[in-house]
Design an enzyme around this catalytic site. Structure first.
Site, short mmCIF file in Angstrom:
data_model
loop_
_atom_site.label_atom_id
_atom_site.label_comp_id
_atom_site.label_asym_id
_atom_site.label_seq_id
_atom_site.Cartn_x
_atom_site.Cartn_y
_atom_site.Cartn_z
N ASN A 9 -21.20 40.01 13.30
CA ASN A 9 -22.45 40.58 13.81
C ASN A 9 -23.00 41.49 12.70
OD1 ASN A 9 -24.44 41.96 15.14
ND2 ASN A 9 -23.06 43.01 16.58
N LYS A 11 -25.76 43.02 12.64
CA LYS A 11 -26.59 44.11 13.19
C LYS A 11 -27.88 44.27 12.37
CE LYS A 11 -22.42 46.12 15.08
NZ LYS A 11 -21.67 47.29 15.51
N HIS A 97 -24.43 43.16 23.81
CA HIS A 97 -23.73 44.06 22.89
C HIS A 97 -23.90 45.51 23.37
CE1 HIS A 97 -22.58 46.29 19.34
NE2 HIS A 97 -21.90 45.21 18.99
N GLU A 99 -24.54 48.13 21.87
CA GLU A 99 -25.70 48.84 21.30
C GLU A 99 -26.98 48.46 22.03
OE1 GLU A 99 -24.84 47.66 17.28
OE2 GLU A 99 -23.03 48.90 17.37
N GLU A 169 -15.32 44.30 23.74
CA GLU A 169 -15.51 45.30 22.69
C GLU A 169 -15.47 46.69 23.30
OE1 GLU A 169 -17.73 43.53 19.11
OE2 GLU A 169 -19.23 44.03 20.58
N GLY A 175 -17.31 50.58 15.33
CA GLY A 175 -17.82 51.34 14.19
C GLY A 175 -17.16 52.70 14.02
N SER A 215 -13.89 47.66 15.17
CA SER A 215 -13.14 48.07 13.97
C SER A 215 -12.05 47.08 13.57
CB SER A 215 -12.56 49.48 14.15
OG SER A 215 -13.60 50.41 14.34
P1 PGA Z 1 -17.35 47.02 14.13
O1 PGA Z 1 -18.43 46.40 15.13
O2 PGA Z 1 -16.46 45.89 13.69
O3 PGA Z 1 -18.15 47.61 13.01
O4 PGA Z 1 -16.58 48.05 14.89
C1 PGA Z 1 -18.08 45.42 16.07
C2 PGA Z 1 -19.30 45.04 16.87
O5 PGA Z 1 -20.11 45.92 17.16
O6 PGA Z 1 -19.50 43.85 17.22
#
Ligand code: PGA
Length: 253
Positions: A9, A11, A97, A99, A169, A175, A215
């Protein structure tokens, strides 16, 4: 047998040049590698989908969108429909997601509509969900995840599940550099598979790929992917470097 999937992803990262560079790096790095029942998916921003798709053409890399609107067309300034995604040859879309849920107010009810629109247009849905830290601390993480899945997906008939990929997730791991332990991931993935089996049947639940996200990095991917119910990962930060993303793909082999 359910597929293993490593999905990146991207983003809101990378302009067109950077997106093509990253895609080229992945194509070159994956060339000639045998990917044992593993799908590789990348989700660039909308404006870079076509450019990345061109680079990925003829390679193992599949391209997905990060989001879409639930309506077909009309006065929805700034939005993109499922038909627009399929019109450029896309086959998958990421929905739900954290976010999108947190910053854009996407509710389970809205996500159910988006899922319906995606499936009606023949798109596979990579459906994300996961608990926030307070839910984990208070022990509510299982009920939160169950509600997210049942509210957005349990109206579907069994046949539709052929086009659903689940991505657990935990929000506290996205993140943050803090990953769920492989045991925490396995525990939740087994729970998810069980609620799908209870709602539908065991055979259907066994066919659903359940990805872990949060992560996930070259250093921890192997351990997480070694767990029975973890079928791959949805990768954010580490998907932005070809070398790291390829190392994560290799970790699932
Ligand atoms: P990350 O993000 O690997 O940077 O923690 C995962 C995601 O948001 O899909």
């Amino acid at each position: 047998m359910r597929s293993k999937i490593v999905a990146g992803n991207w983003k809101m990262n990378k302009d067109v040049t950077g997106s093509k560079e990253l895609a080229n790096g992945l194509v070159a790095g994956l060339k000639g590698k045998t990917l044992n029942n593993t799908r590789v998916v990348v989700a660039p921003t909308f404006v870079n989908l076509t450019a990345v798709k061109e680079v990925a053409e003829g390679s193992v890399i599949e391209v997905a969108a990060q989001n879409m609107h639930q309506e077909k067309s009309g006065a929805y300034t700034g939005e993109i429909s499922a038909e627009m995604l399929t019109s450029i040859g896309l086959k998958s879309v990421v929905l739900g997601h954290s976010e999108r849920r947190e910053y854009f107010g996407e509710s389970d009810a809205l996500l159910a509509e988006k899922v319906n629109a995606a499936l009606a247009n023949g798109l596979e849905v990579i459906f994300c969900f996961g608990e926030v830290l307070e839910d984990r601390k208070s022990g509510n993480h299982f009920s939160v995840v169950e509600a997210q899945i049942s509210n957005a997906l349990f109206h579907l008939d069994a046949a539709a599940w052929g086009s659903i990929v689940l991505a657990y997730e935990p929000v506290w791991a996205i993140g943050t550099g803090e990953t769920a332990t492989a045991e925490q991931a396995q525990e939740m993935h087994a729970f998810i598979r069980k609620i799908v089996a209870d709602k539908y049947d065991v055979a259907l639940a066994q066919e659903v790929s359940i990805l872990y996200g949060g992560s996930c990095k070259p250093g921890n991917a192997k351990e997480i992917f070694s767990k029975e119910d973890v079928d791959g990962g949805l990768i954010g930060g580490a998907a932005l470097q070809a070398e790291d993303f390829i190392a994560i793909i290799e970790a699932i082999q």
